[in-house]
Scaffold this motif. Structure first.
Motif, PDB file in Angstrom:
ATOM      1  N   ARG A 174      24.739 -74.819  36.998  1.00  0.00           N
ATOM      2  CA  ARG A 174      23.317 -75.081  36.747  1.00  0.00           C
ATOM      3  C   ARG A 174      22.467 -74.624  37.931  1.00  0.00           C
ATOM      4  NH1 ARG A 174      20.945 -81.111  35.279  1.00  0.00           N
ATOM      5  NH2 ARG A 174      18.807 -80.485  34.765  1.00  0.00           N
ATOM      6  N   ILE A 175      22.936 -74.869  39.136  1.00  0.00           N
ATOM      7  CA  ILE A 175      22.228 -74.424  40.339  1.00  0.00           C
ATOM      8  C   ILE A 175      22.173 -72.898  40.382  1.00  0.00           C
ATOM      9  CG2 ILE A 175      22.402 -74.294  42.867  1.00  0.00           C
ATOM     10  CD1 ILE A 175      23.624 -77.177  42.694  1.00  0.00           C
ATOM     11  N   ALA A 176      23.301 -72.257  40.083  1.00  0.00           N
ATOM     12  CA  ALA A 176      23.334 -70.792  40.072  1.00  0.00           C
ATOM     13  C   ALA A 176      22.305 -70.243  39.086  1.00  0.00           C
ATOM     14  CB  ALA A 176      24.737 -70.310  39.703  1.00  0.00           C
ATOM     15  N   ILE A 218      21.564 -66.532  39.816  1.00  0.00           N
ATOM     16  CA  ILE A 218      22.898 -65.998  40.062  1.00  0.00           C
ATOM     17  C   ILE A 218      23.587 -65.780  38.716  1.00  0.00           C
ATOM     18  CG2 ILE A 218      25.129 -66.421  41.167  1.00  0.00           C
ATOM     19  CD1 ILE A 218      22.816 -66.079  43.141  1.00  0.00           C
ATOM     20  N   LYS A 219      24.079 -64.576  38.496  1.00  0.00           N
ATOM     21  CA  LYS A 219      24.641 -64.235  37.184  1.00  0.00           C
ATOM     22  C   LYS A 219      26.163 -64.338  37.125  1.00  0.00           C
ATOM     23  CE  LYS A 219      20.660 -63.275  35.375  1.00  0.00           C
ATOM     24  NZ  LYS A 219      20.081 -64.222  34.375  1.00  0.00           N
ATOM     25  N   HIS A 220      26.846 -64.290  38.286  1.00  0.00           N
ATOM     26  CA  HIS A 220      28.308 -64.249  38.273  1.00  0.00           C
ATOM     27  C   HIS A 220      28.900 -65.266  39.243  1.00  0.00           C
ATOM     28  CE1 HIS A 220      27.178 -60.213  36.757  1.00  0.00           C
ATOM     29  NE2 HIS A 220      28.234 -60.384  35.984  1.00  0.00           N
ATOM     30  N   ILE A 221      29.847 -66.039  38.739  1.00  0.00           N
ATOM     31  CA  ILE A 221      30.639 -66.954  39.555  1.00  0.00           C
ATOM     32  C   ILE A 221      32.103 -66.600  39.348  1.00  0.00           C
ATOM     33  CG2 ILE A 221      31.325 -69.345  39.974  1.00  0.00           C
ATOM     34  CD1 ILE A 221      28.629 -70.258  38.997  1.00  0.00           C
ATOM     35  N   TYR A 222      32.818 -66.426  40.459  1.00  0.00           N
ATOM     36  CA  TYR A 222      34.244 -66.116  40.400  1.00  0.00           C
ATOM     37  C   TYR A 222      35.012 -67.314  40.932  1.00  0.00           C
ATOM     38  CZ  TYR A 222      32.170 -61.501  39.992  1.00  0.00           C
ATOM     39  OH  TYR A 222      31.405 -60.441  39.587  1.00  0.00           O
ATOM     40  N   CYS A 223      35.936 -67.837  40.132  1.00  0.00           N
ATOM     41  CA  CYS A 223      36.647 -69.070  40.476  1.00  0.00           C
ATOM     42  C   CYS A 223      38.117 -68.800  40.744  1.00  0.00           C
ATOM     43  CB  CYS A 223      36.546 -70.077  39.330  1.00  0.00           C
ATOM     44  SG  CYS A 223      34.871 -70.615  38.956  1.00  0.00           S
ATOM     45  N   VAL A 279      25.250 -67.831  32.815  1.00  0.00           N
ATOM     46  CA  VAL A 279      26.020 -67.530  34.024  1.00  0.00           C
ATOM     47  C   VAL A 279      27.451 -67.207  33.630  1.00  0.00           C
ATOM     48  CG1 VAL A 279      26.819 -68.381  36.260  1.00  0.00           C
ATOM     49  CG2 VAL A 279      24.567 -69.076  35.403  1.00  0.00           C
ATOM     50  N   SER A 280      27.935 -66.031  34.014  1.00  0.00           N
ATOM     51  CA  SER A 280      29.310 -65.633  33.728  1.00  0.00           C
ATOM     52  C   SER A 280      30.253 -66.306  34.725  1.00  0.00           C
ATOM     53  CB  SER A 280      29.445 -64.111  33.832  1.00  0.00           C
ATOM     54  OG  SER A 280      30.803 -63.720  33.814  1.00  0.00           O
ATOM     55  N   VAL A 281      31.269 -67.002  34.217  1.00  0.00           N
ATOM     56  CA  VAL A 281      32.266 -67.664  35.065  1.00  0.00           C
ATOM     57  C   VAL A 281      33.628 -67.059  34.746  1.00  0.00           C
ATOM     58  CG1 VAL A 281      33.361 -69.851  35.685  1.00  0.00           C
ATOM     59  CG2 VAL A 281      30.924 -69.792  35.109  1.00  0.00           C
ATOM     60  N   ALA A 299      23.447 -75.648  46.667  1.00  0.00           N
ATOM     61  CA  ALA A 299      22.003 -75.553  46.460  1.00  0.00           C
ATOM     62  C   ALA A 299      21.287 -75.228  47.766  1.00  0.00           C
ATOM     63  CB  ALA A 299      21.471 -76.864  45.876  1.00  0.00           C
ATOM     64  N   VAL A 300      21.681 -75.883  48.849  1.00  0.00           N
ATOM     65  CA  VAL A 300      21.043 -75.633  50.150  1.00  0.00           C
ATOM     66  C   VAL A 300      21.292 -74.189  50.584  1.00  0.00           C
ATOM     67  CG1 VAL A 300      21.042 -76.246  52.590  1.00  0.00           C
ATOM     68  CG2 VAL A 300      21.181 -78.047  50.861  1.00  0.00           C
TER      69      VAL A 300
END
Length: 246
Positions: free
Chosen positions: A124-126, A131-136, A159-161, A237-238
């Motif tokens: 949600r923050i991304a 931010i469009k991409h998160i890599y886990c 957001v793509s995860v 977030a910070v």
């Protein structure tokens, strides 16, 4: 018609084993269901109270292969919410895509973030910061866990995860790799690039040792008081806010 067999099927999707087997997941509540009906996700079933379904357009309802009118008690039995007077969507997981870092943008890497609520909050923050991409990492919580989906408040649709082995991903990165570390430079004094990767670590252990050699820009959120640490969602977030400071 919502049968006992269907309720059992929907409840099974609360478990990762059956989500992966069926390639489907649950979205619950008015906000999440409305968001997914406006997205590119494919919806197999739309369960809703008559009152909630009346708030949807015909175009939105047509996105679902099957629409079932339910009572709130039926929704509670089929999903994870104790009370739900709106709806549930049973959604197809997107097809797996090859994983490669997107250049010319800022992306997030999550290293072993285990708490579903934290992952949902970070998504949600991304979304808030574009931010469009998160890599886990493979150990990070499952994005399709109902607790994660609910915590995103619909942001999972934008957001793509993706999940992968993080080490080779970072080793091939030609952009700055920022990592939140206690040994880092104050983020308030760091020159931040609009293109790069931000790595956030495990809730208690931080970034794993095997990824440290790939952190080119260690950063720190300086403490002003006596708290031992920040929640990883708050810290994300910070950190992101500083990347977009004027």
């Amino acid at each position: 018609m919502l049968t006992k067999r269907l309720i059992k099927y929907f409840k099974s999707l609360q478990l990762k084993k059956y989500r992966l087997q069926e390639r489907k997941f649950l979205v619950e509540g008015a906000k999440g269901v409305t968001e997914v009906l406006e997205s590119g996700f494919q919806v197999s079933y739309l369960l809703g109270t008559q009152e909630f379904l009346n708030t949807l357009s015909e175009k939105q309802k047509s996105r679902a292969k099957e629409v079932i009118i339910c009572k709130p008690i039926d929704l509670s039995q089929a999903g994870t919410f104790k009370t739900n007077n709106a709806g549930i969507a049973v959604v197809d997981m997107p097809d797996d895509e090859g994983v490669s870092l997107s250049e010319n943008e800022l992306s997030l890497v999550l290293d072993d973030v285990r708490d579903p609520g934290n992952l949902g909050t970070i998504i949600r923050i991304a979304d808030w910061y574009g931010i469009k991409h998160i890599y886990c990492s493979l150990e990070t919580a499952d994005v399709f866990n109902p607790k994660v989906i609910n915590a995103t408040m619909g942001s999972f649709t934008r957001v793509s995860v993706q999940y992968c082995d993080i080490k080779p991903l970072l080793s091939s990165c030609k952009m700055p790799v920022y990592g939140a570390l206690l040994s880092g430079e104050s983020i308030y004094k760091t020159q931040l690039s609009p293109n790069g990767v931000v790595v956030m670590g495990n809730e208690s252990k931080g970034i794993s040792d095997e990824l440290l050699p790939f952190i080119t820009n260690p950063i720190l959120i300086p403490a002003r008081g006596g708290a031992e640490s920040l929640n990883v969602g708050v810290a994300t977030a910070v950190v992101l806010d500083n990347f977009f400071r004027a």
